[in-house]
Scaffold this motif. Structure first.
Motif: not given
Length: 170
Positions: A3-28
């Motif tokens: 269950i902890r694996f799946y909780i961490f999986y969901i948290i990391l998906v949410a982190l990927q979403i946050v990074l996709g929205n708010y952390l645009d390093l460069t166009q490269y």
């Protein structure tokens, strides 16, 4: 147990979403650790099941980030399709026959890094070609692929270690 694996999986998906929205390093640089998350899924899951998980994960990321539905899905589902082949090639077929989950602690950094590198290369190759859709020059796409591969692979090693460490905490 897992269950902890799946909780961490969901948290990391949410982190990927946050990074996709708010952390645009460069166009490269396209920062993505989703291929490592697909590799970290339990080995006992069949290809169809992993492809369904990849589809739902990609749909969630596409829906909540850049709004281009299907871009992450079209790149992540082939990683899920190649997952068993990739595990057998890098870690050996006996890992699949025993149903043994892969991890950096168990199989070493070199093999884990190689599998993450290949999975990330498959993902980014498809993602960048689909994202550019023939509108960007090949030199730009190649540079974006190389920069993204380096950054995403380094981050993915840490993500993979976090997901597999969550199994030991139970």
């Amino acid at each position: 147990m897992r269950i902890r694996f799946y909780i961490f999986y969901i948290i990391l998906v949410a982190l990927q979403i946050v990074l996709g929205n708010y952390l645009d390093l460069t166009q490269y640089v396209t920062l993505c650790f989703l291929p490592a998350m697909i590799l970290a899924l339990p080995v006992g899951y069949g290809t169809i099941g992993v492809m369904c998980i990849a589809f739902v994960t990609g749909l969630a990321v596409d829906f909540f980030t850049h709004g281009i539905l299907g871009l992450t899905i079209i790149a992540l589902v082939p990683v899920a399709f190649c997952r068993r082949w990739l595990i057998a090639m890098v870690f050996g077929g006996d890992v699949l026959s025993r149903g043994e989950d892969i991890s950096i602690d168990k199989h070493g950094l070199a093999k884990s890094l190689l599998s993450i590198l290949i999975a990330t290369a498959i993902y980014l190759g498809i993602y960048i070609v689909a994202d550019g859709a023939g509108t960007r020059p090949s030199s730009f796409n190649a540079l974006r692929f190389a920069c993204s591969l380096v950054v995403s692979t380094v981050v993915s090693v840490f993500v993979s270690h976090i997901l597999k460490s969550s199994d030991r905490w139970s």
